[in-house]
Design an enzyme around this catalytic site. Structure first.
Site, mmCIF file in Angstrom:
data_model
loop_
_atom_site.group_PDB
_atom_site.id
_atom_site.type_symbol
_atom_site.label_atom_id
_atom_site.label_comp_id
_atom_site.label_asym_id
_atom_site.label_seq_id
_atom_site.Cartn_x
_atom_site.Cartn_y
_atom_site.Cartn_z
ATOM 1 N N LYS A 243 -20.019 8.841 12.071
ATOM 2 C CA LYS A 243 -19.641 9.965 12.066
ATOM 3 C C LYS A 243 -18.511 9.903 10.761
ATOM 4 C CE LYS A 243 -15.668 12.809 13.885
ATOM 5 N NZ LYS A 243 -15.028 12.894 12.380
ATOM 6 N N ARG A 244 -18.055 8.736 10.482
ATOM 7 C CA ARG A 244 -17.187 8.303 9.100
ATOM 8 C C ARG A 244 -18.119 8.539 8.046
ATOM 9 N NH1 ARG A 244 -15.397 3.321 10.518
ATOM 10 N NH2 ARG A 244 -15.384 4.037 12.802
#
Ligand code: GLU
Length: 509
Positions: free
Chosen positions: A262-263
């Site tokens: 997600k980062r």
């Protein structure tokens, strides 16, 4: 009979890597006339996230990944949510205990922690396995009588799998071939907890067996668990009907090092989730492909090719084509690098496949949001002309606004570059031509480009781009005379006159 399952745990939104797993299962099921099952693996109540199950269902539905049986559909092998199957698992843990494939363990979390620390101090890693289990508090070291006494006294315990010492366990993987691991490398995983809940490993194997799953297609992160799973089939005596395994390669960061997270999405500005997700605890919102305007077909096609290819170089494939061409043996062993450019390329290609009608209706909504009522026929014409320049629906208004409203300002850089001395005279001539020649493409072309500009040896780029600047406000847009024909005579003249009045005559710069 091919029966496959997608078995997510409802611990949050579904990552696109999970979507790809679901997609490959779906393609494989459809291709083989088999069944696709959605099973929710929610045995770890501590990681349960409300809304996650519905999110998974909605996301796969949006992408056209359909199920034959599942938590939302029911079916002959239900229930399909593991927490609803809770009473069923105990007997299987008991069977393993009875047959000597499992044992009770009473070690308190603090004792396990202390053991880990003790090993760390010697730069070693503690593993609860065939070499250490004798030193721990379990029914093997304490004896069955003592174990029973503790259980009767209400002491909490877990049931652990008992790997035979020093045997090689081979998992046959459809993508990787034979993968062999020695049991000394494997820990005696917990199968059942004293709260009456099975762990993932036990529930997963029992359910795959009871649901008659023929192929387990899942992410590579489960490969280390596969030897345990193979051993469980053996321990239960279900080897004959053990499913075949295929462990899919990881989805990697665009740079190629490490798993896509997600980062990475936040950092590089792309969604890693199919739909927007509102985290119920933190309130954090994560972007989704759907909300960013991606078309489901584009996402499906893009994901299908992350880790698999048809072997022919073909890239654009509908779900039906994917179903025909998909082949597990063409799945790569290596991780697949996510590429935002490729995602956008697919999106652009699929946007082009939308009908003018579909694009026009998106456009009309955006035009209406700017307080303008668009004529449908006109919107259709604009859609047909401008579609090729569009990748995301959200670009429609910015790309097409000048078809619906006159510019109110003019790009200063373009003025500087194009609007040379004498331009007001040339623009006045444009108005004169529009007023005198028949309002037809060829007639205007002849009068303006041939007779006036070329005839007087004027700079074609300067005059035509100034006309564009007057009509559009900047030097972008489709073929100039096509645009003039669409806007109509009066509107074009109004815009040109306004530019003459607003920009005025300049000195040569
Ligand atoms: N519940 C597991 C997951 O969340 C399923 C793994 C499997 O397919 O066996 O990925």
């Amino acid at each position: 009979m091919v029966r496959v399952r997608f078995a997510p745990s409802p611990t949050g939104p579904l990552h696109i890597g999970g979507v790809r797993t679901a997609l490959y299962n779906y393609l494989f099921a459809r291709q083989n006339g088999g069944k696709m099952i959605l099973r929710i693996e929610d045995t770890d109540q501590t990681r349960f996230v409300p809304g996650a199950e519905q999110y998974i269902i909605d996301a796969l539905d949006w992408l056209g990944i359909q199920f034959d049986e599942g938590v939302h559909l029911g079916g002959p092998f239900g229930p399909y949510r593991q927490s609803d199957r809770k009473p069923l698992y105990r007997q299987y843990a008991d069977q393993l205990l009875r047959d000597g494939w499992a044992y009770y363990a009473f070690d308190k979390p603090e004792a396990l922690d202390a053991k880990r620390k003790e090993y760390e101090a010697q730069k070693k890693t503690f593993q609860y396995d065939c070499t250490t289990r004798g030193t721990m508090e379990n029914s093997l070291s304490l004896g069955m009588e003592e174990a029973q006494r503790r259980i009767d006294a209400g002491e909490s315990y877990v049931v652990r799998f008992m790997f035979p010492d020093n045997i090689d366990i081979t998992v046959h993987d459809l993508i990787r071939g034979d993968v062999t691991m020695n049991s000394r490398l494997l820990d005696d995983k917990v199968l059942f907890k004293s709260d009456g809940m099975p762990t993932y490993h036990l529930a997963n194997i029992v359910d795959d067996h009871l649901m008659e799953i023929s192929h387990v297609i899942r992410g590579e992160e489960w490969l280390p668990s596969a030897p345990l799973h193979v051993m469980l089939y053996k321990a239960f005596g279900w080897e004959e009907t053990m499913p075949q395994f295929a462990h899919l390669p990881l989805l990697l960061k665009p740079e190629g090092n490490g798993k896509l997270s997600k980062r990475d999405g936040d950092r590089l500005g792309f969604p890693v989730f199919p739909l927007e997700w509102h985290d119920p605890k933190s309130g954090e919102v994560s972007s989704g492909y759907r909300e960013q305007g991606y078309l489901p077909q584009a996402v499906v096609n893009m994901l299908a090719l992350l880790g698999w290819h048809p072997g022919t170089g073909q890239e654009l494939m509908t779900m039906d084509e994917l179903t025909k061409l998909f082949d597990i043996s063409h799945i790569s062993k290596n991780g697949a690098k996510f590429s935002l450019d490729k995602a956008k390329w697919f999106q652009h290609e699929y946007f082009q496949q939308l009908s003018d009608e579909e694009v026009a209706s998106m456009l009309e909504q955006q035009v209406a949001a700017h307080g303008i009522q668009a004529d449908h026929g006109y919107a259709m014409q604009v859609a047909a002309l401008m579609k090729e320049r569009i990748t995301f629906p959200s670009e429609l208004w910015d790309t097409c606004c000048y078809f619906f409203q006159a510019p109110t300002e003019y790009d200063p850089a373009a003025i500087k570059k194009r609007w040379k001395a004498g331009m007001t005279v040339h623009m006045a001539k444009v108005i004169e031509i529009l007023n005198t020649v028949p309002f037809e493409y060829d007639a205007i072309h002849q009068a303006l480009l041939e007779d006036y500009i070329k005839g007087n040896e004027l700079n074609m780029g300067s005059v035509m781009n100034s006309l564009r600047l007057a009509v559009v406000g900047k030097t972008v847009g489709p073929d100039m005379l096509t645009l003039v024909m669409m806007l109509g005579k009066d509107e074009t003249i109004r815009r040109v006159q306004r530019a003459i009045d607003t920009i005025g005559e300049v000195e040569n710069q």
